[in-house]
Scaffold this active site. Structure first.
Site, short mmCIF file in Angstrom:
data_model
loop_
_atom_site.label_atom_id
_atom_site.label_comp_id
_atom_site.label_asym_id
_atom_site.label_seq_id
_atom_site.Cartn_x
_atom_site.Cartn_y
_atom_site.Cartn_z
CE LYS A 83 64.21 -13.62 37.72
NZ LYS A 83 63.23 -13.25 38.77
NE ARG A 102 57.47 -8.33 33.53
CZ ARG A 102 58.12 -9.30 34.17
NH1 ARG A 102 57.48 -10.39 34.54
NH2 ARG A 102 59.41 -9.18 34.44
CE LYS A 162 54.67 -11.14 38.59
NZ LYS A 162 55.09 -11.92 39.76
NE ARG A 178 60.67 -12.86 33.79
CZ ARG A 178 61.69 -13.72 33.96
NH1 ARG A 178 62.34 -14.17 32.92
NH2 ARG A 178 62.04 -14.12 35.17
CG ASP A 232 58.05 -14.40 35.96
OD1 ASP A 232 57.35 -13.47 36.40
OD2 ASP A 232 58.85 -15.05 36.68
#
Ligand code: S3P
Length: 458
Positions: A34, A364, A360, A409, A333
């Site tokens: 990405k 998260r 993020k 994610r 990530d």
């Protein structure tokens, strides 16, 4: 795996469910990186001549960047067979877009375009989805303001935000207050339009795809150690950039999901091909190896200037570890899916220095803590840390639905957990998966995983 057109995005708020099934077996190539894909389209769009890109990630975030570059005057096209071509504006400069530029879910798009557009003599308005409109932009608008651009955003500098660019930004020396490749890249992209040398000092090394690709297109970028574990990056302003060919490796951050899944599901053996092995992206692999994962790194080579390799992962018992906080930028990530791996490990896994996870696509740290606890995983958590007490090979109870908060994610991490929990795991919204991994359901299904988009836990 190659696809001639991007996968259709599932309808709004469709659920996804993962259940225990047999071992994962087979070979696959996850979609393109990405970070590199965004940069290939953006840098190709400002360079002179033609840039060709193979292996581009055709996920929504990157398609948003393609649309934004077109709105700014570059020609961006996909040809038969999946090769992308960018005719850059070169010395002609970008042009003022006619409408608001919507970057969807993409924080990388927002931060990198803020930098690029800060150095253009016109006004652009950026917006994004509900997740992106919550994310902090002061981290880029602070240094870019000192380079001469002006920003008018909502409270806290959030999107929608108008960028009043300047064609004559000032070169600055900027010390990053957070280890962020996005912020480093934003300052460098504005620095391209400045006369003189722009310097960014980072407290810890972060992914260096901007440095590598700008150099590949002809810019003078020098990277030196700062003597304290960080780096000093200098860029000479106003380079004549010339487009070239970019080969995008498979994204190590996407590979993380089938990789952890195969490590956890008994009897599995999976080969993931062409995975990017940039040393600033390999933190998860190092951590999994320390946990005892059976990972073979084969066929190591350089392709398109980036190191890549095939990774063969077999199921094995994992043990808990302490993850050094300074490793965070190289696996930022990957923490959500590492937390899932930790839930099956023997003993406790301690993760510190996780503050950036809170800003993020979702918070998260909180969202993973809530979902893991609901699934029956024993965790402890604080402002910037988490401890996961693993089940020693035994999956948690599962059987719950987790809210993904527009975060790809988070969705994929809990679906991986569903492959090893006693009862199925459901996520409330799989639509965000298409931002980075549009073929996730098919690819995982092809390996033998029971993951169903649109299903309910039974
Ligand atoms: C990215 C940098 C990282 C990462 C993001 C992509 C990039 O963000 O989380 O998914 O392409 O530069 P930060 O640099 O803000 O940590």
């Amino acid at each position: 795996m190659s696809h001639d057109s991007p996968a259709p995005r599932p309808g709004p708020s469709s659920q996804g469910t993962a259940r225990r099934a047999g071992p994962l077996k087979g070979t696959c190539r996850v979609p393109g990186d990405k970070s590199i894909s965004h940069r290939a389209l953006m840098f190709g769009g400002i360079a002179g001549g033609t840039t060709t890109v193979s292996g581009l990630l055709e996920g929504e975030d990157v398609l948003g960047t393609a649309a934004a570059m077109r709105a700014l005057g570059a020609r961006v096209e996909r040809s038969q067979g999946g090769l992308w071509t960018v005719e850059g504006v070169g010395a002609a400069r970008l042009r003022e877009p006619e409408d608001v530029v919507d970057l969807g879910n993409s924080g990388t798009g927002a931060r990198l375009f803020a930098g690029l557009l800060a150095g253009q003599p016109f006004t652009t308005i950026l917006t994004g989805d509900a997740s992106l409109r919550k994310r902090p932009m002061a981290r880029v608008t602070d240094p870019l303001s000192s380079m001469g651009a002006r920003f008018e955003g909502r409270s806290g500098g959030r999107l929608p935000m108008a960028i009043v660019g300047t064609g004559t930004p000032e070169a600055i020396h900027y010390r990053l207050p957070v280890a962020s490749a996005q912020v480093k890249s934003a300052v460098m992209l504005c620095g391209l339009a400045a006369e003189g040398v722009t310097t960014v000092e980072e407290p810890e090394p972060t992914r260096d795809h901007t440095e590598n690709m700008l150099r590949h297109f002809g810019a003078t970028v020098v990277v030196a150690d700062n003597g304290a574990g960080g780096r000093i990056v200098t860029l000479e302003g106003r380079p004549a950039l010339t487009g070239g060919h970019i080969t995008v490796p498979a994204d190590p951050s996407s590979a993380a999901f089938p990789l952890v899944a195969a490590a956890l599901v008994e009897g599995s053996e999976v080969r993931l091909t062409d995975i990017g092995r940039n040393p600033l992206r390999t933190g998860l692999m190092t951590t999994l190896q320390e946990m005892g994962a059976d990972l073979g790194i084969e066929n190591e080579r350089i392709d398109g200037g980036e190191p890549i390799a095939d990774i063969v992962v077999r199921h094995s018992a994992l043990k808990g570890v302490e993850v050094p906080p300074e490793r965070a930028p190289s696996m930022i990530d990957e923490y959500p899916v590492l937390m899932v791996a930790a839930a099956l490990a023997e003993g406790k896994t301690v993760m510190r220095g996780l503050g950036e996870l809170r800003v993020k696509e979702s918070d998260r740290l909180q969202v993973m803590a809530d979902g893991l606890a609901a699934a029956g995983v024993e965790i402890e958590t604080g402002e910037d840390w988490m401890v996961v007490h693993g089940g020693g090979g035994k999956g948690p109870a599962g059987g719950v639905t987790v809210a993904t908060h527009l975060d790809h994610r988070i969705a994929m991490s809990f679906l991986v957990l569903g492959l090893v929990s006693e009862n199925p795991m459901t996520v409330d919204d799989v639509a965000p998966v298409a931002t980075s991994f549009p073929v996730f359901e098919d690819l995982m299904g092809g390996l033998g995983a029971d993951i169903d988009f649109g299903g309910d836990a039974r």
